[in-house]
Design a protein around this motif. Structure first.
Motif, mmCIF file in Angstrom:
data_model
loop_
_atom_site.group_PDB
_atom_site.id
_atom_site.type_symbol
_atom_site.label_atom_id
_atom_site.label_comp_id
_atom_site.label_asym_id
_atom_site.label_seq_id
_atom_site.Cartn_x
_atom_site.Cartn_y
_atom_site.Cartn_z
ATOM 1 N N LEU A 170 0.810 -1.217 0.000
ATOM 2 C CA LEU A 170 0.000 0.000 0.000
ATOM 3 C C LEU A 170 0.849 1.275 0.000
ATOM 4 C CD1 LEU A 170 -2.762 -1.044 2.570
ATOM 5 C CD2 LEU A 170 -3.029 -0.801 0.088
ATOM 6 N N GLY A 171 2.169 1.104 0.063
ATOM 7 C CA GLY A 171 3.063 2.256 0.047
ATOM 8 C C GLY A 171 3.188 2.965 1.378
ATOM 9 N N LYS A 172 2.872 2.268 2.459
ATOM 10 C CA LYS A 172 2.971 2.855 3.799
ATOM 11 C C LYS A 172 4.235 2.343 4.498
ATOM 12 C CE LYS A 172 -1.346 4.627 3.829
ATOM 13 N NZ LYS A 172 -1.754 5.975 4.218
ATOM 14 N N ASN A 173 4.692 3.104 5.499
ATOM 15 C CA ASN A 173 5.839 2.672 6.295
ATOM 16 C C ASN A 173 5.385 1.866 7.501
ATOM 17 O OD1 ASN A 173 7.873 3.902 4.718
ATOM 18 N ND2 ASN A 173 7.478 5.880 5.683
ATOM 19 N N PHE A 174 6.200 0.888 7.881
ATOM 20 C CA PHE A 174 5.916 0.089 9.070
ATOM 21 C C PHE A 174 7.212 -0.117 9.843
ATOM 22 C CE2 PHE A 174 6.856 -2.744 5.565
ATOM 23 C CZ PHE A 174 7.780 -3.630 6.099
ATOM 24 N N TYR A 175 7.049 -0.376 11.144
ATOM 25 C CA TYR A 175 8.197 -0.500 12.037
ATOM 26 C C TYR A 175 7.938 -1.661 12.993
ATOM 27 C CZ TYR A 175 8.661 4.169 10.127
ATOM 28 O OH TYR A 175 8.742 5.227 9.259
ATOM 29 N N ASN A 239 12.153 6.724 17.310
ATOM 30 C CA ASN A 239 11.702 8.088 17.053
ATOM 31 C C ASN A 239 12.427 8.715 15.877
ATOM 32 O OD1 ASN A 239 9.588 8.780 18.748
ATOM 33 N ND2 ASN A 239 10.940 9.123 20.475
ATOM 34 N N LYS A 240 13.741 8.510 15.818
ATOM 35 C CA LYS A 240 14.523 9.087 14.716
ATOM 36 C C LYS A 240 14.068 8.515 13.376
ATOM 37 C CE LYS A 240 19.189 10.195 13.205
ATOM 38 N NZ LYS A 240 18.831 10.068 11.795
ATOM 39 N N ALA A 241 13.805 7.203 13.338
ATOM 40 C CA ALA A 241 13.345 6.578 12.103
ATOM 41 C C ALA A 241 12.005 7.169 11.669
ATOM 42 C CB ALA A 241 13.224 5.063 12.291
ATOM 43 N N LEU A 242 11.094 7.351 12.619
ATOM 44 C CA LEU A 242 9.779 7.915 12.306
ATOM 45 C C LEU A 242 9.908 9.359 11.817
ATOM 46 C CD1 LEU A 242 7.752 6.561 15.359
ATOM 47 C CD2 LEU A 242 7.608 5.769 13.005
ATOM 48 N N ASP A 244 12.480 10.819 10.438
ATOM 49 C CA ASP A 244 13.144 10.885 9.139
ATOM 50 C C ASP A 244 12.200 10.519 7.995
ATOM 51 O OD1 ASP A 244 15.471 11.622 10.368
ATOM 52 O OD2 ASP A 244 16.424 9.653 10.254
ATOM 53 N N ASP A 245 11.224 9.665 8.262
ATOM 54 C CA ASP A 245 10.326 9.177 7.215
ATOM 55 C C ASP A 245 9.096 10.048 7.004
ATOM 56 O OD1 ASP A 245 12.031 7.069 6.769
ATOM 57 O OD2 ASP A 245 10.882 5.632 7.981
ATOM 58 N N LEU A 246 8.773 10.898 7.982
ATOM 59 C CA LEU A 246 7.560 11.720 7.875
ATOM 60 C C LEU A 246 7.836 13.005 7.091
ATOM 61 C CD1 LEU A 246 6.147 11.404 11.509
ATOM 62 C CD2 LEU A 246 4.989 10.635 9.417
ATOM 63 N N PRO A 247 6.845 13.495 6.308
ATOM 64 C CA PRO A 247 7.009 14.796 5.653
ATOM 65 C C PRO A 247 7.079 15.908 6.692
ATOM 66 C CG PRO A 247 4.751 13.974 5.394
ATOM 67 C CD PRO A 247 5.554 12.865 6.004
ATOM 68 N N VAL A 253 4.427 17.758 13.836
ATOM 69 C CA VAL A 253 3.281 17.366 14.657
ATOM 70 C C VAL A 253 3.636 16.174 15.539
ATOM 71 C CG1 VAL A 253 0.941 16.410 14.574
ATOM 72 C CG2 VAL A 253 1.563 18.291 13.061
ATOM 73 N N TYR A 254 4.356 15.197 14.970
ATOM 74 C CA TYR A 254 4.745 14.011 15.739
ATOM 75 C C TYR A 254 5.669 14.381 16.905
ATOM 76 C CZ TYR A 254 7.007 9.621 16.970
ATOM 77 O OH TYR A 254 7.500 8.554 17.681
ATOM 78 N N ILE A 255 6.661 15.216 16.636
ATOM 79 C CA ILE A 255 7.602 15.611 17.692
ATOM 80 C C ILE A 255 6.873 16.324 18.827
ATOM 81 C CG2 ILE A 255 9.522 17.175 18.233
ATOM 82 C CD1 ILE A 255 10.686 16.488 15.474
ATOM 83 N N LEU A 256 5.961 17.226 18.477
ATOM 84 C CA LEU A 256 5.237 17.978 19.507
ATOM 85 C C LEU A 256 4.295 17.094 20.313
ATOM 86 C CD1 LEU A 256 4.425 21.265 17.554
ATOM 87 C CD2 LEU A 256 6.233 20.878 19.239
ATOM 88 N N ALA A 257 3.914 15.941 19.737
ATOM 89 C CA ALA A 257 3.013 15.027 20.447
ATOM 90 C C ALA A 257 3.753 14.064 21.370
ATOM 91 C CB ALA A 257 2.191 14.217 19.433
ATOM 92 N N LEU A 258 5.077 14.016 21.279
ATOM 93 C CA LEU A 258 5.832 13.082 22.120
ATOM 94 C C LEU A 258 5.691 13.427 23.598
ATOM 95 C CD1 LEU A 258 9.197 12.789 20.120
ATOM 96 C CD2 LEU A 258 7.542 10.945 20.507
#
Length: 427
Positions: A170-175, A239-242, A244-247, A253-258
């Motif tokens: 589906l073209g999504k990232n997974f971890y 966290n670094k992997a996420l 790096d992969d997010l626009p 938004v992700y960093i501020l939600a941590l």
């Protein structure tokens, strides 16, 4: 001698302003092309045209959603992970239900306490009688999510592999996240065996990777975590992997939600919030002379107050966040509040409070103002030294610095030196 001292102070102020503005302007939410367009818009339509473009970007930031799917077999620790990422304990209001049996019967969204556009989705365990693998993918509406966390408390299964392959299609990232690492190490210690923790972690990670490779995943990355202490093991690497992969905007938004788990996290948030300062200042800005602070505020007070309230929430300094942190740290909330020195925490932000901050923001020399304006691309050439843009920028910058300093002090009061992530695993 007094003249030399005055020159030194002016130079120091100028250098500090230049450092701040270069940091904010070089890492904004605007591309170089968009900044060029800002200049063009100003040439054609003046300040109001520029404010319209910036408002569109601010609105985009405010409305950006981030949907994070957490999946895996039942009992893997999905709910505990979601609670930890939202800074909640299992018995807090709004926490995801934790249990050793499958407690999730359908995708259940859990919004972030302070950022409602961020939602963690607890997906039912794959491969159960209720959700067999061959029907799971369709029922979960996979296109909804930005990325997937596949959690296992032991070894990743055939169902997990099938899930990952479909996500990739589906073209999504997974971890891949291997949870409950603290339990594994505790069991080793209870047996009284001597072992090297780093070597044991490496062994667990390599075992997970090799099994995934055998099942057809060519280059899997596996992150080892404890849901009860996010500072340990591979959480910083995850966290670094996420990030790096997010626009760009979703990354912010992700960093501020941590959750505030370390001084490093607080500093990351400060850098992200700094990017928003000049945009808010632009919305407040207008050409003209600003009245002396303390007599009349020469800026849009609503924008300033709204910005400070947002900063306070993102940095975990609102009442509910402080209560949750105190509970997590096992400390009275009064102990955390006692280290806060800024008037921006613990009460309503009023024009009177802002007026007091304005005195400090106004205490800059003409030469420092010129440096400030020259270092902001496009915007600096649009607004004059006497504009409310400048004073709004300085007010919000001063407020952000005060709040960041308090957030760091609160972290130290809660965890002492434990909030520094010294244990970092290498993959």
């Amino acid at each position: 001698m007094g003249g030399a001292s005055s020159r030194d102070q002016r130079a120091e102020t100028s250098n500090r302003l230049e450092d701040e503005t270069v940091e904010s302007s070089n890492s904004t939410f605007f591309t170089n092309e968009e900044l060029t367009k800002l200049q063009s818009d100003y040439d054609m339509g003046g300040v109001e045209k520029v404010k319209t473009v910036v408002q569109q970007k601010v609105t985009e930031l405010d409305n950006t959603e981030l949907n994070i799917a957490v999946t895996g077999e039942s009992g893997a620790g999905k709910s505990s992970f979601i609670n930890a990422m939202r800074g909640l304990e299992f018995d807090d209001e709004g926490a995801a239900e934790v249990g050793n049996i499958e407690t999730t019967m359908e995708p259940t969204g859990y919004k972030h306490p302070n950022l409602p556009n961020v939602c963690f989705w607890d997906l039912p365990g794959i491969g159960t009688k209720t959700f067999p693998a061959n029907k799971y993918l369709k029922k979960m509406k996979f296109k909804r999510y930005d990325f997937f966390i596949i959690i296992s408390a032991c070894r990743f299964t055939e169902n997990d592999i099938q899930l990952a392959k479909e996500i990739k299609r589906l073209g999504k990232n997974f971890y891949f996240v291997r949870s409950k690492i603290d339990n594994d190490l505790y069991s080793k210690r209870r047996r009284g065996r001597q072992f090297n923790e780093e070597e044991e972690l490496k062994k667990i990670r390599n075992d997970c990777v090799s099994k995934l490779q055998e099942a057809g995943m060519p280059s899997p990355r596996v992150f080892l975590i404890s849901n009860f202490d996010l500072n340990l093991y591979d959480f910083s690497l995850l966290n670094k992997a996420l990030e790096d992969d997010l626009p760009t905007i979703k990354k912010s938004v992700y960093i501020l939600a941590l959750p505030n788990i370390s001084s490093e996290t607080v500093e990351k948030k400060r850098k992200e919030l700094r990017k928003q300062v000049w945009m808010l200042a632009t919305l407040s800005g207008g050409i003209g002379v600003v009245p002396i602070p303390g007599v009349s505020l020469g800026c849009d007070i609503g924008i300033v107050i709204g910005g400070i309230v947002h900063f306070r929430q993102c940095l975990g300094l609102d009442d509910s966040s402080l209560q949750s942190l105190a509970k997590r740290a096992g400390k009275p909330v009064e102990d955390l509040k006692a280290v806060v020195t800024t008037p921006l925490v613990g009460g309503e932000i009023t024009p009177d409070v802002i007026n007091r901050l304005a005195w400090g923001a106004a205490a800059v020399t003409a030469s420092a103002i010129e440096v400030f304006l020259d270092t902001i691309p496009v915007i600096g050439s649009i607004f004059g030294a006497g504009s409310s843009f400048f004073f709004t920028y300085k007010l919000l910058s001063a407020a952000l610095d005060d709040l960041t300093e308090s957030a760091q002090k609160v972290m130290s009061a809660a965890f002492g030196n434990e909030n520094d992530p010294n244990q970092t695993s290498v993959q």
